[in-house]
Design a protein around this motif. Structure first.
Motif, PDB file in Angstrom:
ATOM      1  N   GLY A  86      -0.853   1.917   7.951  1.00 37.73           N
ATOM      2  CA  GLY A  86      -2.108   1.715   8.668  1.00 37.73           C
ATOM      3  C   GLY A  86      -2.857   0.476   8.208  1.00 37.73           C
ATOM      4  N   ASN A  87      -2.433  -0.103   7.105  1.00 30.47           N
ATOM      5  CA  ASN A  87      -3.084  -1.311   6.593  1.00 30.47           C
ATOM      6  C   ASN A  87      -2.422  -2.585   7.108  1.00 30.47           C
ATOM      7  N   CYS A  88      -1.121  -2.730   6.879  1.00 30.97           N
ATOM      8  CA  CYS A  88      -0.431  -3.976   7.268  1.00 30.97           C
ATOM      9  C   CYS A  88       0.420  -3.828   8.528  1.00 30.97           C
ATOM     10  N   ALA A  91       0.813  -1.213   0.000  1.00 35.23           N
ATOM     11  CA  ALA A  91       0.000   0.000   0.000  1.00 35.23           C
ATOM     12  C   ALA A  91       0.848   1.265   0.000  1.00 35.23           C
ATOM     13  N   ILE A  92       2.030   1.212   0.625  1.00 34.51           N
ATOM     14  CA  ILE A  92       2.906   2.380   0.717  1.00 34.51           C
ATOM     15  C   ILE A  92       4.188   2.126  -0.067  1.00 34.51           C
ATOM     16  N   LYS A  93       4.456   3.017  -1.005  1.00 34.63           N
ATOM     17  CA  LYS A  93       5.708   2.990  -1.765  1.00 34.63           C
ATOM     18  C   LYS A  93       6.630   4.028  -1.136  1.00 34.63           C
ATOM     19  N   VAL A  94       7.890   3.650  -0.912  1.00 31.46           N
ATOM     20  CA  VAL A  94       8.886   4.537  -0.307  1.00 31.46           C
ATOM     21  C   VAL A  94      10.005   4.764  -1.309  1.00 31.46           C
ATOM     22  N   VAL A  95      10.349   6.028  -1.526  1.00 27.84           N
ATOM     23  CA  VAL A  95      11.466   6.388  -2.398  1.00 27.84           C
ATOM     24  C   VAL A  95      12.417   7.260  -1.592  1.00 27.84           C
ATOM     25  N   PHE A 137       6.779   9.193   0.463  1.00 28.34           N
ATOM     26  CA  PHE A 137       5.884   8.079   0.747  1.00 28.34           C
ATOM     27  C   PHE A 137       4.650   8.261  -0.123  1.00 28.34           C
ATOM     28  N   GLU A 138       4.326   7.246  -0.898  1.00 31.31           N
ATOM     29  CA  GLU A 138       3.163   7.312  -1.774  1.00 31.31           C
ATOM     30  C   GLU A 138       2.187   6.206  -1.379  1.00 31.31           C
ATOM     31  N   ASP A 139       0.970   6.605  -1.058  1.00 29.05           N
ATOM     32  CA  ASP A 139      -0.078   5.634  -0.745  1.00 29.05           C
ATOM     33  C   ASP A 139      -0.679   5.195  -2.070  1.00 29.05           C
ATOM     34  N   THR A 140      -0.535   3.927  -2.411  1.00 31.00           N
ATOM     35  CA  THR A 140      -0.992   3.413  -3.703  1.00 31.00           C
ATOM     36  C   THR A 140      -2.449   2.967  -3.687  1.00 31.00           C
ATOM     37  N   THR A 141      -3.120   3.120  -2.557  1.00 32.30           N
ATOM     38  CA  THR A 141      -4.524   2.711  -2.468  1.00 32.30           C
ATOM     39  C   THR A 141      -5.439   3.891  -2.777  1.00 32.30           C
ATOM     40  N   SER A 142      -6.686   3.607  -2.994  1.00 26.00           N
ATOM     41  CA  SER A 142      -7.653   4.673  -3.273  1.00 26.00           C
ATOM     42  C   SER A 142      -7.954   5.496  -2.019  1.00 26.00           C
TER      43      SER A 142
END
Length: 142
Positions: free
Chosen positions: A76-78, A12-16, A51-56
């Motif tokens: 907050g998801n996993c 759900a979270i992409k980190v760069v 941090f990019e949240d990839t969920t809707s």
């Protein structure tokens, strides 16, 4: 310095991170051990972290103010640990496991070495700082 991207366990979270120091730290403080069940292996990543949240939903990064000088973030998801961030400078320390494809890493420093439990130790030769040394450092810095 290295750059890399990774994700939390559920994706759900992409980190760069653009400026990763390959010499990582290990923290043995009570908070890190309680947070993750053991020492925190963390990469110093500076402030150029996204941090990019990839969920809707778009609100999966949760933040906990864990001390006077730092916050901890998690998905907050996993529940994956995403960061330990210094409030004053905005500098991020990110768990090593977030970035699966990094090479050339070296354990360089152990924080709160006097709080390391008796049931583990590392054979790596590193610098070490005790609780008193860490507290003195943060008192002077902030």
């Amino acid at each position: 310095m290295l750059s890399a991207q990774g994700t939390c366990l559920c994706g759900a979270i992409k980190v760069v991170a653009e400026n990763i120091n390959p010499k990582f730290t290990v923290c043995h403080c009570e908070s890190c051990r309680q947070w993750g069940g053991s020492a925190l292996f963390a990469l110093q990543c500076g402030t150029q972290v996204k941090f990019e949240d990839t969920t809707s939903a778009g609100d999966n990064v949760s933040i906990h103010q864990s001390s006077e000088w730092a916050s901890r973030g998690f998905c907050g998801n996993c529940g994956s640990h995403l960061f330990y961030r210094l409030n004053e400078t905005g500098e991020y320390n990110i768990p090593v496991g977030i970035f699966q494809a990094l090479d050339g890493l070296e354990m360089d420093m152990q924080y709160f070495s006097d709080q390391r439990p008796h049931y583990y130790c590392f054979s790596n030769k590193t610098k070490e700082m005790t609780k008193a040394e860490i507290m003195a450092y943060f008192t002077q810095k902030f």
